[in-house]
Scaffold this motif. Structure first.
Motif, PDB file in Angstrom:
ATOM      1  N   GLN A 353     -27.119  12.967  13.764  1.00  0.00           N
ATOM      2  CA  GLN A 353     -27.950  13.055  12.605  1.00  0.00           C
ATOM      3  C   GLN A 353     -27.676  12.045  11.561  1.00  0.00           C
ATOM      4  O   GLN A 353     -28.350  11.568  10.770  1.00  0.00           O
ATOM      5  CB  GLN A 353     -28.384  14.635  12.282  1.00  0.00           C
ATOM      6  CG  GLN A 353     -29.174  15.013  13.310  1.00  0.00           C
ATOM      7  CD  GLN A 353     -29.126  16.608  12.979  1.00  0.00           C
ATOM      8  OE1 GLN A 353     -29.140  17.057  11.932  1.00  0.00           O
ATOM      9  NE2 GLN A 353     -29.514  17.434  14.014  1.00  0.00           N
ATOM     10  N   ALA A 354     -26.251  12.087  11.231  1.00  0.00           N
ATOM     11  CA  ALA A 354     -25.651  11.527  10.125  1.00  0.00           C
ATOM     12  C   ALA A 354     -25.362  10.169  10.441  1.00  0.00           C
ATOM     13  O   ALA A 354     -24.658   9.451   9.514  1.00  0.00           O
ATOM     14  CB  ALA A 354     -24.501  12.015   9.608  1.00  0.00           C
ATOM     15  N   GLY A 355     -25.469   9.452  11.482  1.00  0.00           N
ATOM     16  CA  GLY A 355     -25.190   8.316  12.001  1.00  0.00           C
ATOM     17  C   GLY A 355     -23.627   8.035  12.569  1.00  0.00           C
ATOM     18  O   GLY A 355     -23.482   6.994  12.703  1.00  0.00           O
ATOM     19  N   TYR A 356     -23.125   9.238  12.888  1.00  0.00           N
ATOM     20  CA  TYR A 356     -21.647   9.068  13.628  1.00  0.00           C
ATOM     21  C   TYR A 356     -21.702   9.514  14.729  1.00  0.00           C
ATOM     22  O   TYR A 356     -22.962   9.842  15.436  1.00  0.00           O
ATOM     23  CB  TYR A 356     -20.821   9.864  12.638  1.00  0.00           C
ATOM     24  CG  TYR A 356     -20.583   9.142  11.234  1.00  0.00           C
ATOM     25  CD1 TYR A 356     -20.006   8.134  11.087  1.00  0.00           C
ATOM     26  CD2 TYR A 356     -21.285   9.656  10.221  1.00  0.00           C
ATOM     27  CE1 TYR A 356     -19.892   7.703   9.647  1.00  0.00           C
ATOM     28  CE2 TYR A 356     -21.347   9.259   9.022  1.00  0.00           C
ATOM     29  CZ  TYR A 356     -20.540   8.195   8.539  1.00  0.00           C
ATOM     30  OH  TYR A 356     -20.307   7.704   7.569  1.00  0.00           O
ATOM     31  N   GLY A 357     -20.733   9.974  15.355  1.00  0.00           N
ATOM     32  CA  GLY A 357     -20.718  10.529  16.846  1.00  0.00           C
ATOM     33  C   GLY A 357     -20.058   9.329  17.819  1.00  0.00           C
ATOM     34  O   GLY A 357     -20.005   8.310  17.499  1.00  0.00           O
TER      35      GLY A 357
END
Length: 531
Positions: A353-357
């Motif tokens: 959701q925050a653009g990471y991972g």
């Protein structure tokens, strides 16, 4: 900040389950006895950082509680304050006037009387300096000497002053005239004391292994009839293996901290006593909510979910218990049923959701923790591995406490860490200590290492002492609501465990108990040296 009365006779027997290089038996010649009566306490950290009882706020509590007295002392069995310098006390119906009756005939190590005027002078000086845990007296508006043995505290707002007066820090009563016309603060820092407790300072050599030696104060109000330890040595021994060998040789009476492997060996060793007790101390993983990537609450929640809470408890093999919220069991404000669990899928979703991972941009975080703490190192290793599987790289750095704390308090936000790992235990037996010190706004930064600045939150924290005094049900709800906000909604902290203390000591030490309100303190005068 417990619980057991342990008595025993030392058996000089062959040891079992010990590795090479260890003694085959504990030598009777090395044991403390009623004749030499020296209790040797091994600590893995320096003992004294501040000798002033007004501002002392660190490891020296283990010595200070044997040198100084407070008005009251916390009783873990009744969960109430018990008598110490004060033998009785009353409070007004509104909780804003407290009157303490003092013990008769008590004198300071300087020879001056411990009277109501001395209590007033001690508390007023501690308040005026405003250092360490001096905040415990914030409710006090005026102190009135009614007669030599009666002192009255008038408060700005209701507060549980009987429990506050039992604090492990900043509650000490001391001779404010000890330095004469000289500077009392400087006088203290040379390694002198002005207490009324059972022991007084005999020698102090900063930086030495045998850092501090205390000797019996013959005028102690508690008396010296019967067998007692007349001397106390505090030795700095960072290496747990060496500390354990010293115990086996009878060169130490008590080891404050062993790793789990050594503790399990100690439990099976003839001539050694062990104790495993719950504490009021928990580990906090504090997230930088003001700057850096963790200013995004989704990323803070992702890191929370990446912690292997159950795996840590299993691997620590009795040295920790699962945490339920911020407040350990045994304190008002503890909320059962709030245990956290690892959720890597949930963490991955929040990162995405925050653009990471795994399918997003790599995330890099910095983390600091205590050098030489095996339990913290285990947490960091497991968390680093779990986050690496989610495309999050953690730059973890083990540091000496003063260096770690200095970095956390840096005025330049760019120099601060993203994650700060540390232990916390209360100054007195009330959960208020966590909320005021760790989560209340503070400028300059002290222990508020999440860097929260929230006026509404501060106001809610500020009401806690009055609620504890006037409406315990409302206080319980306030503590529960605050924990829900800090842990779940704002996600500024994770609590992996509550420490379970694992101690080892010689079998001829009788009468040892552990009080969770005084972390790592041994009240040596209460012990009986055996033969």
């Amino acid at each position: 900040m417990r619980r057991f009365l342990v008595m025993g006779v030392m058996a000089v027997l062959a040891l079992t389950g010990c590795g090479g290089g260890e003694p085959a038996a504990i030598s009777a010649a090395g044991l403390s006895s009623a004749k030499d009566s020296t209790f040797v306490y091994l600590h893995h950290l320096d003992i004294v950082t501040d000798w002033d009882p007004a501002s002392s706020y660190s490891n020296e509590i283990v010595a200070m509680e044997n040198i100084y007295d407070s008005l009251t002392i916390y009783n873990p069995r009744t969960r109430r304050a018990g008598p110490r310098l004060a033998v009785a006390w009353t409070s007004s119906a509104d909780g804003k006037t407290w009157t303490f009756t003092l013990r008769e005939g008590v004198v300071f190590h300087t020879g001056r009387p411990v009277d109501a005027a001395a209590v007033k002078a001690s508390v007023e000086r501690t308040k005026r300096l405003g250092a360490g845990a001096a905040y415990i007296w914030d409710s006090v508006q005026q102190i009135v000497v009614r007669d030599p043995l009666t002192v009255e505290f008038r408060l700005k707002y209701a507060a549980p002053l009987d429990i506050i007066a039992s604090s492990g820090y900043a509650a000490f009563v001391y001779d404010t005239h000890a330095a004469g016309s000289g500077d009392l603060g400087k006088w203290f820092q040379t390694g002198r004391d002005a207490g009324s407790g059972p022991y007084t300072v005999a020698s102090w050599t900063k930086g030495r292994e045998k850092e501090l030696v205390l000797r019996a104060f013959d005028g102690y109000w508690g008396g010296w009839d019967g067998p007692h330890y007349r001397n106390v040595e505090f030795r700095v021994t960072p290496d747990p293996d060496r500390a354990y060998r010293m115990l086996l040789r009878g060169e130490a009476s008590y080891v404050q901290r062993l790793n789990t492997q050594l503790f399990l060996r100690a439990r099976a060793t003839a001539g050694v006593r062990t104790i495993q007790v719950p504490s009021f101390q928990n580990l906090l993983v504090l997230f930088n909510s003001a700057s850096g990537p963790l200013a995004d609450v989704r990323l803070r929640k992702a890191v929370q979910k990446a912690i292997d809470y159950d795996g840590l408890i299993t691997r620590m093999r009795g040295a920790a218990a699962p945490a339920s919220g911020l407040v350990p069991e045994g304190l008002l404000g503890h909320v059962p049923g709030q245990r956290s669990r690892q959720d890597l899928a949930g963490a991955a979703e929040l990162l995405a959701q925050a653009g990471y991972g795994p399918d997003g941009a790599p995330l890099r975080l910095t983390l600091t923790y205590a050098e030489g703490d095996d339990d913290e190192a285990l947490l960091v290793r497991l968390l680093t591995d779990a986050l690496a599987s989610l495309n999050v790289q953690v730059e973890a750095k083990a540091m000496q406490w003063n260096d770690q704390w200095s970095r956390g308090k840096a005025t330049d936000p760019a120099k601060r860490q993203d994650i700060f790992v540390m232990y916390w235990y209360p100054d007195y037996a009330d959960a208020y200590s966590w909320f005021l010190n760790v989560f209340h706004s503070a400028e300059p930064v002290s222990f508020n290492l999440t860097y929260l600045k929230d006026k509404n939150l501060d106001e809610r924290i500020d009401t806690l002492p009055s609620l504890v005094t006037s409406d315990r049900g409302a206080a319980e709800k306030a503590y529960a609501d605050l924990q829900k906000r800090l842990v779940e909604k704002d996600a500024v902290v994770a609590v992996p465990w509550v420490s379970t203390y694992q101690r080892a000591y010689l079998g001829n030490v009788q009468g040892y108990t552990d009080n969770p309100a005084y972390s790592n303190v041994v009240f040596v005068h209460d012990l009986i040296p055996g033969g």
